[in-house]
Design a protein around this motif. Structure first.
Motif, PDB file in Angstrom:
ATOM      1  N   ASP A   1       3.410  64.174  50.401  1.00 44.81           N
ATOM      2  CA  ASP A   1       2.602  65.460  50.141  1.00 44.81           C
ATOM      3  C   ASP A   1       1.392  65.012  50.535  1.00 44.81           C
ATOM      4  O   ASP A   1       0.932  63.950  50.928  1.00 44.81           O
ATOM      5  CB  ASP A   1       2.873  65.572  48.495  1.00 44.81           C
ATOM      6  CG  ASP A   1       2.355  64.497  47.818  1.00 44.81           C
ATOM      7  OD1 ASP A   1       1.429  63.627  48.057  1.00 44.81           O
ATOM      8  OD2 ASP A   1       2.969  64.430  46.434  1.00 44.81           O
ATOM      9  N   LEU A   2       0.302  66.065  50.261  1.00 40.07           N
ATOM     10  CA  LEU A   2      -1.049  65.761  50.830  1.00 40.07           C
ATOM     11  C   LEU A   2      -1.840  64.800  49.871  1.00 40.07           C
ATOM     12  O   LEU A   2      -2.807  64.228  50.353  1.00 40.07           O
ATOM     13  CB  LEU A   2      -1.773  67.236  50.819  1.00 40.07           C
ATOM     14  CG  LEU A   2      -1.330  68.177  51.957  1.00 40.07           C
ATOM     15  CD1 LEU A   2      -2.109  69.346  51.899  1.00 40.07           C
ATOM     16  CD2 LEU A   2      -1.115  67.583  53.199  1.00 40.07           C
ATOM     17  N   THR A   3      -1.310  64.370  48.898  1.00 39.46           N
ATOM     18  CA  THR A   3      -2.057  63.293  48.260  1.00 39.46           C
ATOM     19  C   THR A   3      -1.609  61.793  48.556  1.00 39.46           C
ATOM     20  O   THR A   3      -2.202  60.959  48.121  1.00 39.46           O
ATOM     21  CB  THR A   3      -1.612  63.331  46.511  1.00 39.46           C
ATOM     22  OG1 THR A   3      -0.267  62.926  46.411  1.00 39.46           O
ATOM     23  CG2 THR A   3      -1.929  64.589  46.050  1.00 39.46           C
ATOM     24  N   GLY A   4      -0.756  61.846  49.432  1.00 43.11           N
ATOM     25  CA  GLY A   4      -0.223  60.651  50.115  1.00 43.11           C
ATOM     26  C   GLY A   4       0.867  60.081  49.339  1.00 43.11           C
ATOM     27  O   GLY A   4       1.228  58.659  49.521  1.00 43.11           O
ATOM     28  N   THR A   5       1.654  60.758  48.288  1.00 40.88           N
ATOM     29  CA  THR A   5       2.812  60.216  47.677  1.00 40.88           C
ATOM     30  C   THR A   5       4.060  60.610  48.226  1.00 40.88           C
ATOM     31  O   THR A   5       4.218  61.811  48.158  1.00 40.88           O
ATOM     32  CB  THR A   5       2.537  60.657  46.252  1.00 40.88           C
ATOM     33  OG1 THR A   5       1.332  60.558  45.554  1.00 40.88           O
ATOM     34  CG2 THR A   5       3.592  60.043  45.379  1.00 40.88           C
ATOM     35  N   PRO A   6       4.857  59.767  48.496  1.00 42.03           N
ATOM     36  CA  PRO A   6       6.048  60.016  48.976  1.00 42.03           C
ATOM     37  C   PRO A   6       7.066  60.592  47.815  1.00 42.03           C
ATOM     38  O   PRO A   6       7.001  59.825  46.924  1.00 42.03           O
ATOM     39  CB  PRO A   6       6.826  58.686  49.519  1.00 42.03           C
ATOM     40  CG  PRO A   6       5.342  57.679  49.719  1.00 42.03           C
ATOM     41  CD  PRO A   6       4.532  58.267  48.622  1.00 42.03           C
ATOM     42  N   GLN A   7       7.602  61.521  48.266  1.00 43.46           N
ATOM     43  CA  GLN A   7       8.547  62.170  47.303  1.00 43.46           C
ATOM     44  C   GLN A   7      10.121  62.169  47.876  1.00 43.46           C
ATOM     45  O   GLN A   7      10.229  62.346  48.739  1.00 43.46           O
ATOM     46  CB  GLN A   7       8.357  63.746  47.052  1.00 43.46           C
ATOM     47  CG  GLN A   7       6.809  63.970  46.580  1.00 43.46           C
ATOM     48  CD  GLN A   7       6.606  63.764  45.166  1.00 43.46           C
ATOM     49  OE1 GLN A   7       7.450  63.434  44.301  1.00 43.46           O
ATOM     50  NE2 GLN A   7       5.283  63.177  44.923  1.00 43.46           N
TER      51      GLN A   7
END
Length: 229
Positions: free
Chosen positions: A209-215
Motif C-alpha cells: 500500500d502507499l504507506t509502504g506496508t506489505p499486505q
C-alpha cells in the motif's frame, strides 16, 4: 549519526538553483529514528545512471550502535536533475545487509511515492523478516524489479497494472533454476489467475500500500509474515 534529521543548502550543478534539503529519517530495528549525517561542505552530484550499490549508505544508530543500510539522500530539482546529497563521516555506499533481531518489533514502513520507494519498502520489510544480503537479482525479471537475499528470489512490481499469471510463473521458474524460494510484491495487486497459481506453487504474495506496508494476499504470505526468515 544523529537521530534527528538535519538540513543543508544545496545548489543544482545543472541549473544552479538553490534548494534546502532535509535528510529523511528511518526507524532502526531498536525503534529509534536514524538519519545520515549530511556534509554541508561536500559537492552535490547529479545522478546520471542508477547503480544498486551506490543507492545505499551505511548509517549508525546512536542508541544501539547497529549499522544499517538506508537509501542514499537524494533530491529532485525542478529542472529534472536528480541530486545526490553528500554525507559526512565514514558512511559508505553498500548493498543492504539484514541483521535479524532476536525479537522483531513492529514494522515501520516508508511511504511510497516512486518506483524506487516501492523497492525500498520491500527491502525494508525483508530485512525486518530477517533476510540477509538483500541485493539486485542477477537476472532481470520480465516486469518489475528483481531482488535477491540468501535463499530467496524477490520480484517487486511498482507499476499500475496487476501482476499476471505469466509474471508469477516466470518468478517461480527462475527461483526453481536457482534452487531458492520466492516472494512477489505488487503495488497494483494480482489478477485472479495469478493468485490461484501462486497458491498452488506456494508463492507468498504481498500488495504494497502507499504507506509502504506489505499486505498479505494469500496464506503463504501470512505464514511468512508470522514466521520470518
Amino acid at each position: 549519526m544523529g537521530a534527528m534529521s538535519e538540513s543543508v543548502s544545496v545548489r543544482c550543478p545543472a541549473c544552479r538553483r538553490e534548494h534546502v534539503y532535509e535528510a529523511s529519517s528511518y526507524p532502526c530495528v531498536c525503534g529509534v529514528p536514524v538519519a545520515p549525517a549530511l556534509d554541508e561542505h561536500g559537492a552535490v552530484t547529479a545522478v546520471a545512471h542508477r547503480a544498486w550499490d551506490e543507492d545505499w549508505v551505511v548509517v549508525r544508530c546512536e542508541a544501539c550502535g547497529r549499522r544499517t543500510q538506508w537509501p542514499y539522500p537524494e533530491l529532485g530539482c525542478g529542472c529534472g536533475t536528480v541530486l545526490r546529497i553528500p554525507v559526512a563521516g565514514p558512511s559508505a555506499a553498500a548493498s543492504p545487509r539484514a541483521a535479524a533481531p532476536a525479537r522483531r518489533r513492529v514494522f515501520q514502513p516508508v511511504a511510497i511515492r516512486t518506483a524506487r520507494d516501492a523497492v525500498t519498502a520491500a527491502a525494508l520489510y525483508l530485512r525486518w523478516l530477517g533476510y540477509r544480503d538483500i541485493r539486485r537479482a542477477d537476472q532481470r525479471p520480465p516486469s518489475g524489479i528483481g531482488l535477491a537475499a540468501r535463499g530467496l528470489l524477490v520480484q517487486v512490481d511498482p507499476t499500475v497494472r496487476p501482476a499476471t499469471l505469466r509474471d508469477v510463473e516466470c518468478l517461480w521458474l527462475t527461483a526453481m533454476t536457482e534452487s531458492t524460494s520466492c516472494v512477489y510484491f505488487s503495488l497494483a495487486g494480482f489478477s485472479p489467475d495469478a493468485r490461484t497459481r501462486a497458491d498452488v506453487l506456494g508463492i507468498p504474495l504481498f500488495v504494497l500500500d502507499l504507506t509502504g506496508t506489505p499486505q498479505a494476499v494469500n496464506s503463504h504470505a501470512d505464514d511468512l509474515d508470522a514466521d520470518g526468515a
